[in-house]
Motif scaffolding. Structure first.
Motif, short mmCIF file in Angstrom:
data_model
loop_
_atom_site.label_atom_id
_atom_site.label_comp_id
_atom_site.label_asym_id
_atom_site.label_seq_id
_atom_site.Cartn_x
_atom_site.Cartn_y
_atom_site.Cartn_z
N PHE A 40 0.83 -1.20 0.00
CA PHE A 40 0.00 0.00 0.00
C PHE A 40 0.87 1.27 0.00
N PRO A 41 1.67 1.48 -1.04
CA PRO A 41 2.58 2.63 -1.03
C PRO A 41 1.85 3.98 -1.02
N GLU A 42 0.69 4.06 -1.66
CA GLU A 42 -0.04 5.33 -1.69
C GLU A 42 -0.46 5.74 -0.29
N PHE A 43 -0.91 4.78 0.49
CA PHE A 43 -1.34 5.06 1.86
C PHE A 43 -0.17 5.53 2.72
N PHE A 44 0.94 4.81 2.65
CA PHE A 44 2.07 5.14 3.52
C PHE A 44 2.76 6.45 3.11
N THR A 45 2.70 6.79 1.83
CA THR A 45 3.33 8.05 1.42
C THR A 45 2.44 9.26 1.72
#
Length: 162
Positions: A40-45
């Motif tokens: 979930f890169p969008e969430f963590f960024t």
């Protein structure tokens, strides 16, 4: 009644084993957290800088390699490749060990059971030979799968990953 012992395990003199179990939980935390960040890169960024995803990629792959290396070197050699236990220690399936193995591998535990006069209550009947045969087949299958995975990982690291 056979000379099989089941159940009772003490922690005395087994620090290495405890560390092995701690390493598993540490690895789960590291590979799980970095895996979620990669999933979930969008969430963590939203609340972390973008370079954290790159770091998570490195940590995730290094932890996987470390875990695989540990399993092969430590686990395989201490569990499967010991001449007296090859191809596997049946204790993993039965929870039982022979009285002779208990005396040799865990003398403190044996002495404790004898001193407390509790050895008799831990004695068990031998297993059905058909059950033992099934366990041996499962052990060989697991060993073959494990070695195949290690060979596949090494092959991919040498010839595929560039």
């Amino acid at each position: 009644m056979s000379a099989k012992v089941r159940g009772h395990v003490t922690a005395g003199g087994r620090i290495g084993k405890s560390f092995d179990y701690f390493a598993v939980f540490w690895g789960i935390m590291v590979i799980g957290t970095s895996g979620l960040m990669l999933w979930f890169p969008e969430f963590f960024t939203l609340f972390m800088p973008g370079w954290v995803i790159n770091v998570a990629t490195i940590i995730h792959s290094d932890e996987a390699l470390l875990a695989t290396g540990f399993i092969f070197t430590i686990h395989f050699f201490n569990t499967h490749f010991r001449p007296e236990k090859f191809p596997m220690d049946k204790v993993i399936f039965t929870g039982r060990t022979t009285l002779e193995e208990l005396k040799e591998e865990r003398p403190a535990e044996y002495e404790e059971l004898v001193a407390k006069n509790e050895l008799e209550k831990h004695l068990a009947y031998p297993l059905n030979p058909k059950t033992v045969r099934i366990m041996v087949i499962l052990g060989w299958a697991a060993l073959f799968i494990g070695l195949s995975l290690v060979i596949g990982i090494i092959y991919s690291m040498i010839f595929v990953y560039k």
